[in-house]
Motif scaffolding. Structure first.
Motif, PDB file in Angstrom:
ATOM      1  N   ALA B 294       0.779  -1.202  -0.181  1.00 62.90           N
ATOM      2  CA  ALA B 294       0.154   0.149  -0.265  1.00 62.90           C
ATOM      3  C   ALA B 294       0.767   1.366   0.048  1.00 62.90           C
ATOM      4  O   ALA B 294       0.453   2.412  -0.369  1.00 62.90           O
ATOM      5  CB  ALA B 294      -0.954  -0.043   1.186  1.00 62.90           C
ATOM      6  N   ILE B 295       2.387   0.947   0.295  1.00 61.28           N
ATOM      7  CA  ILE B 295       2.900   2.060   0.183  1.00 61.28           C
ATOM      8  C   ILE B 295       2.997   2.909  -1.355  1.00 61.28           C
ATOM      9  O   ILE B 295       2.713   4.197  -1.485  1.00 61.28           O
ATOM     10  CB  ILE B 295       4.601   1.599   0.238  1.00 61.28           C
ATOM     11  CG1 ILE B 295       4.555   1.451   1.649  1.00 61.28           C
ATOM     12  CG2 ILE B 295       5.419   2.942  -0.089  1.00 61.28           C
ATOM     13  CD1 ILE B 295       6.148   0.668   1.994  1.00 61.28           C
ATOM     14  N   THR B 297       0.124   2.820  -3.219  1.00 55.84           N
ATOM     15  CA  THR B 297      -1.234   3.854  -3.474  1.00 55.84           C
ATOM     16  C   THR B 297      -0.784   5.194  -2.517  1.00 55.84           C
ATOM     17  O   THR B 297      -1.130   6.289  -3.289  1.00 55.84           O
ATOM     18  CB  THR B 297      -2.172   3.175  -2.860  1.00 55.84           C
ATOM     19  OG1 THR B 297      -1.701   2.773  -1.198  1.00 55.84           O
ATOM     20  CG2 THR B 297      -2.656   2.002  -3.517  1.00 55.84           C
ATOM     21  N   GLY B 298       0.085   5.063  -1.458  1.00 59.95           N
ATOM     22  CA  GLY B 298       0.342   6.344  -0.902  1.00 59.95           C
ATOM     23  C   GLY B 298       1.389   7.216  -1.524  1.00 59.95           C
ATOM     24  O   GLY B 298       0.956   8.516  -1.789  1.00 59.95           O
ATOM     25  N   ILE B 301      -0.779   9.172  -4.380  1.00 64.11           N
ATOM     26  CA  ILE B 301      -1.470  10.141  -3.612  1.00 64.11           C
ATOM     27  C   ILE B 301      -0.555  11.389  -3.517  1.00 64.11           C
ATOM     28  O   ILE B 301      -0.945  12.333  -3.860  1.00 64.11           O
ATOM     29  CB  ILE B 301      -2.199   9.795  -2.704  1.00 64.11           C
ATOM     30  CG1 ILE B 301      -3.445   8.650  -2.777  1.00 64.11           C
ATOM     31  CG2 ILE B 301      -2.975  10.866  -1.848  1.00 64.11           C
ATOM     32  CD1 ILE B 301      -4.194   8.155  -1.561  1.00 64.11           C
ATOM     33  N   THR B 302       0.629  10.925  -3.008  1.00 62.18           N
ATOM     34  CA  THR B 302       1.400  12.090  -2.509  1.00 62.18           C
ATOM     35  C   THR B 302       2.015  12.712  -4.037  1.00 62.18           C
ATOM     36  O   THR B 302       2.010  14.046  -4.025  1.00 62.18           O
ATOM     37  CB  THR B 302       2.816  11.464  -2.043  1.00 62.18           C
ATOM     38  OG1 THR B 302       2.377  10.518  -0.978  1.00 62.18           O
ATOM     39  CG2 THR B 302       3.608  12.503  -1.643  1.00 62.18           C
ATOM     40  N   GLU B 305      -0.667  15.182  -4.963  1.00 64.21           N
ATOM     41  CA  GLU B 305      -0.822  16.173  -3.922  1.00 64.21           C
ATOM     42  C   GLU B 305      -1.280  17.495  -4.193  1.00 64.21           C
ATOM     43  O   GLU B 305      -2.458  18.058  -3.778  1.00 64.21           O
ATOM     44  CB  GLU B 305       0.335  16.371  -2.893  1.00 64.21           C
ATOM     45  CG  GLU B 305      -0.227  15.859  -1.450  1.00 64.21           C
ATOM     46  CD  GLU B 305       1.186  15.938  -0.626  1.00 64.21           C
ATOM     47  OE1 GLU B 305       1.179  15.001   0.166  1.00 64.21           O
ATOM     48  OE2 GLU B 305       2.134  16.832  -0.927  1.00 64.21           O
ATOM     49  N   LEU B 308      -4.841  17.430  -5.353  1.00 66.28           N
ATOM     50  CA  LEU B 308      -5.824  17.164  -4.468  1.00 66.28           C
ATOM     51  C   LEU B 308      -6.094  18.649  -3.685  1.00 66.28           C
ATOM     52  O   LEU B 308      -7.136  19.011  -3.250  1.00 66.28           O
ATOM     53  CB  LEU B 308      -5.442  16.098  -3.613  1.00 66.28           C
ATOM     54  CG  LEU B 308      -5.738  14.545  -3.975  1.00 66.28           C
ATOM     55  CD1 LEU B 308      -5.381  13.666  -2.948  1.00 66.28           C
ATOM     56  CD2 LEU B 308      -7.228  14.635  -4.189  1.00 66.28           C
ATOM     57  N   ALA B 309      -4.851  19.243  -3.529  1.00 67.49           N
ATOM     58  CA  ALA B 309      -4.552  20.480  -2.720  1.00 67.49           C
ATOM     59  C   ALA B 309      -5.513  21.743  -3.243  1.00 67.49           C
ATOM     60  O   ALA B 309      -6.269  22.493  -2.713  1.00 67.49           O
ATOM     61  CB  ALA B 309      -3.311  20.952  -2.765  1.00 67.49           C
ATOM     62  N   THR B 315     -10.889  14.079  -2.833  1.00 68.41           N
ATOM     63  CA  THR B 315     -10.734  13.054  -1.896  1.00 68.41           C
ATOM     64  C   THR B 315     -11.545  11.997  -1.347  1.00 68.41           C
ATOM     65  O   THR B 315     -11.690  10.594  -1.032  1.00 68.41           O
ATOM     66  CB  THR B 315      -9.888  13.403  -0.477  1.00 68.41           C
ATOM     67  OG1 THR B 315      -8.863  14.684  -1.087  1.00 68.41           O
ATOM     68  CG2 THR B 315      -9.227  12.437   0.197  1.00 68.41           C
ATOM     69  N   ILE B 318     -12.201   8.723  -3.071  1.00 67.50           N
ATOM     70  CA  ILE B 318     -11.316   7.624  -3.237  1.00 67.50           C
ATOM     71  C   ILE B 318     -11.859   6.496  -2.742  1.00 67.50           C
ATOM     72  O   ILE B 318     -11.642   5.130  -3.296  1.00 67.50           O
ATOM     73  CB  ILE B 318      -9.912   8.029  -2.574  1.00 67.50           C
ATOM     74  CG1 ILE B 318      -9.610   9.301  -3.291  1.00 67.50           C
ATOM     75  CG2 ILE B 318      -9.022   7.060  -2.435  1.00 67.50           C
ATOM     76  CD1 ILE B 318      -7.918   9.866  -3.130  1.00 67.50           C
TER      77      ILE B 318
END
Lengths: 448, 448
Positions: B294-295, B297-298, B301-302, B305, B308-309, B315, B318
């Motif tokens: 799952a790192i 998927t993280g 997302i990063t 960012e 998303l910001a 979000t 998701i």
């Protein structure tokens, strides 16, 4: 057996029209293999091969063909042949077959059979699907309790040839009530003049006609039986169910559990024989329910939008938290569902199970949270606050998921729902909500 | 049978010390029920009840006790009793039992048995776990092909009493090679002077000692057998496996598939009998692998960012996207895994399966995406852009998940991995990655 070579040899005999040799070759094969071979034959050869088979084999082979081929054959043969075929089949096979045929075919077949068979078949077709009555057969041997071993054995030699099993004999009293069973081995070893009622086993395990087939399978498995008698409400013997049919029930019930646990509506047909439209229809209902319930997770995220706007980085941990929680919950629920299905776990064990899962959660959580803390702190250098928030959330999520995962199937069982319905997708959805709430609550405590 | 009342009555007889009546009452019960009753007895009563049972029943009852009780009893009884017990048990039950006992207990038991039994047991203990050899029994009836029906039947009456089944007789030639089977019903109906080789069935279905028990179960199920002979590499008959043991194998293999599909390492013991520590150990490995994956998927997302910001609202979708994708993938993979296990689907069907799942994905995706679009557009009033981005992402996710879900198990099978390993948790993780990528790519196209 080398089935490719066997197939080629049979194909050649068909091409050459050597019917006698073909019959000889077929007779060397098991009925299941003949049916498998016939499944791939073209229409014109199908009928020829079927007619070539000796009568006593063709009914067995027919029972092993798939529904499509059965219908094809029925449409090709005459009424007299149909009648002979149905007469030669075991009644349970004939009923199974009729249940899958279109109404027009069923009508034609029933018209071709004699009245006695027709009445029997109609009676069997009335038993509810998946009941003991619907899978039983009437080809068993019964004797009245007053006769001797010798009489029973002589009788058996005369009448036993058409029975599905003669290895367990069923002893009934005047009112046809089942009062004992007699293993053939016991009968063979007994003195000629022994009365069957003195050598029979009176600890009879039986099921009722309306019992669910799952009950039948559980009972047969529990007592290691090869056949089980079926009685009506007055304890009168009406049929038996054999181990091979029970094995099919076991696989059917397991498939149903697999399907339910994957949020599928159970289907009756093989995967490749189900139309894409039917497959889609079986999948839609739960997908829609689960998708709509995800509105809740969306709402939670929207509620904490302020928090996320201030720390967008936190979003990156959501999939990991939800995923791990879902997996933990699925592990616990799968073990409990399976334990319930095999009779190893019961509702009264709820507290024991919960306590156990709580301990497991503590241990697993510690390992996963510890690993995550180390990774975030030292590998990704995410800072102490973020590392702590994420790993503590993870810890709580794991413990919660295990508790939810093990409890739901037990409660489902309690209120007579199928525990398998409470499996991973439903639990994942619940766990998603919990893990988000835990995460955001801990994060807003520490980071605002 | 009303088991509560039965239990109370037996308890009372024990309390009153009425041993003869107790023995009589016990004899009215099935061995399985006696074992169930004994499982709850205190130590001092356990031994007494066990000794009260008639010899021919006590060995059967012993086989049905759980491992803990077996060990308790073995520690209470003398060497002579152990020897009698092992002699009375069927060899496969004795071997099963020894496999579960601690080494010290095994040593004591083997010392108590005679050399012949000891050698046999040792030979059986050497078969690999889960092989046909490890679950077979040697209590079968074999005859040489030259004898007559009358001789066979007489022989059977003399020797059949100790055999696990006498309903299928095995016919061997001079070099002990299995050359046919003879159903007892056929033997009984045959004229006295018929040679067994003329009435036997030569289309023998058998398995090898080293075949996996899953192969055994598949074969027995395919051919609807009640027993299957086991031969060694020279086709010599060495044992048989009976349907009741095959049913246990089927449930065992299914449990293993359920466990693998829930990211659990398979365990040998019942849930309530496994320690919390062992449970935690079985769950950890896959949880860690999946958590670490799952790192990814993280990281995705990063990476997005910035996007998303600018639109934190995204979000909230998701979890819904990932959840629905995961469920779709799990549905497809479950059906394919099950189809593979039951032999209904094979690797050569890959394209057919993929095509079918593609169609299903198109239909399911249309329904789910349509519903989501309507909800976002008219209920939540999220605006046309967001509604379109989310529903199109959902559509693509569904189609992708179905494709991934059905393909992975087939490829696993191809490279001889267990398809069940490719089940929902692993597929969910892959689907998570795909759905995020799809979502962010579509969103950044339309919204930046």
């Amino acid at each position: 057996m080398n089935s490719e070579r066997m197939k080629e040899r049979l194909d050649a005999l068909i091409q050459l029209g050597r019917h006698n040799e073909l019959r000889g070759a077929m007779m060397m094969l098991n009925e299941v293999d003949i049916a498998e071979y016939m499944a791939e034959l073209k229409k014109e050869h199908l009928l020829m091969v079927f007619r070539i088979l000796p009568k006593d084999i063709s009914a067995d082979v027919f029972a092993y063909l798939d529904d499509e081929k059965k219908q094809e054959l029925i449409e090709l043969i005459g009424d007299g042949e149909i009648r002979a075929l149905i007469d030669d089949m075991f009644l349970d096979d004939a009923v199974d077959f009729l249940e899958e045929m279109p109404a027009s075919v069923v009508r034609r077949i029933l018209q071709s059979t004699d009245e006695h068979t027709r009445n029997l078949i109609n009676q069997f077709l009335r038993y509810p699907e998946n009941s003991a009555g619907s899978i039983m057969t009437i080809e068993y041997c019964e004797f009245h309790q007053g006769i001797t071993a010798r009489q029973a054995l002589d009788n058996l030699k005369r009448t036993g040839i058409d029975k599905e099993t003669i290895y367990t004999l069923y002893i009934i009293d005047q009112s046809r009530r089942l009062c004992g069973t007699l293993a053939l081995r016991r009968l063979i070893m007994a003195p000629d003049d022994a009365l069957v009622e003195t050598i029979m086993d009176t600890t009879v395990i039986s099921v009722k006609t309306l019992d669910d087939q799952e009950t039948v399978a559980d009972t047969v498995r529990k007592y290691d039986l090869l056949t089980i008698p079926v009685v009506d409400n007055e304890e009168r013997l009406v049929g038996i169910i054999t181990a091979d049919d029970v094995m099919d029930v076991i696989e059917e019930e397991n498939t149903e559990d697999f399907e339910k646990m994957a949020a599928l509506l159970p289907s009756d047909d093989e995967y490749l024989k189900t139309s894409a439209f039917q497959l889609a229809k079986n999948r839609m209902p739960w997908l829609i329910v689960l998708m709509l319930s995800a509105i809740l997770t969306g709402a939670i995220i929207t509620h904490f939008e302020g928090l996320l706007a201030g720390a967008v980085g936190l979003t990156a941990f959501i999939p990991m938290l939800m995923g791990t929680g879902g997996n933990c919950g699925a592990q616990a629920s799968t073990l409990v569902i399976r334990g319930l299905a095999l009779g190893e776990v019961q509702f009264k064990d709820t507290l024991k199970v919960l306590w156990r899962e709580f301990h497991v959660g503590l241990m697993v959580g510690l390992a996963l949270a510890g690993l995550t803390f180390l990774r975030l702190m030292f590998l990704s250098q995410s800072g102490l606050t973020v590392s702590l928030v994420v790993s503590i959330s993870l810890y709580c999520t794991v413990v919660f998921s295990k508790a939810i995962g093990c409890t739901l199937p037990l409660f489902a069982k309690r209120i007579n729902l199928d525990p398998a319905l409470m499996a991973s997708p439903l639990i994942t959805t619940l766990v998603d909500i919990c893990s988000l709430l835990i995460f955001f609550m801990i994060a807003s405590q520490w980071m605002l």
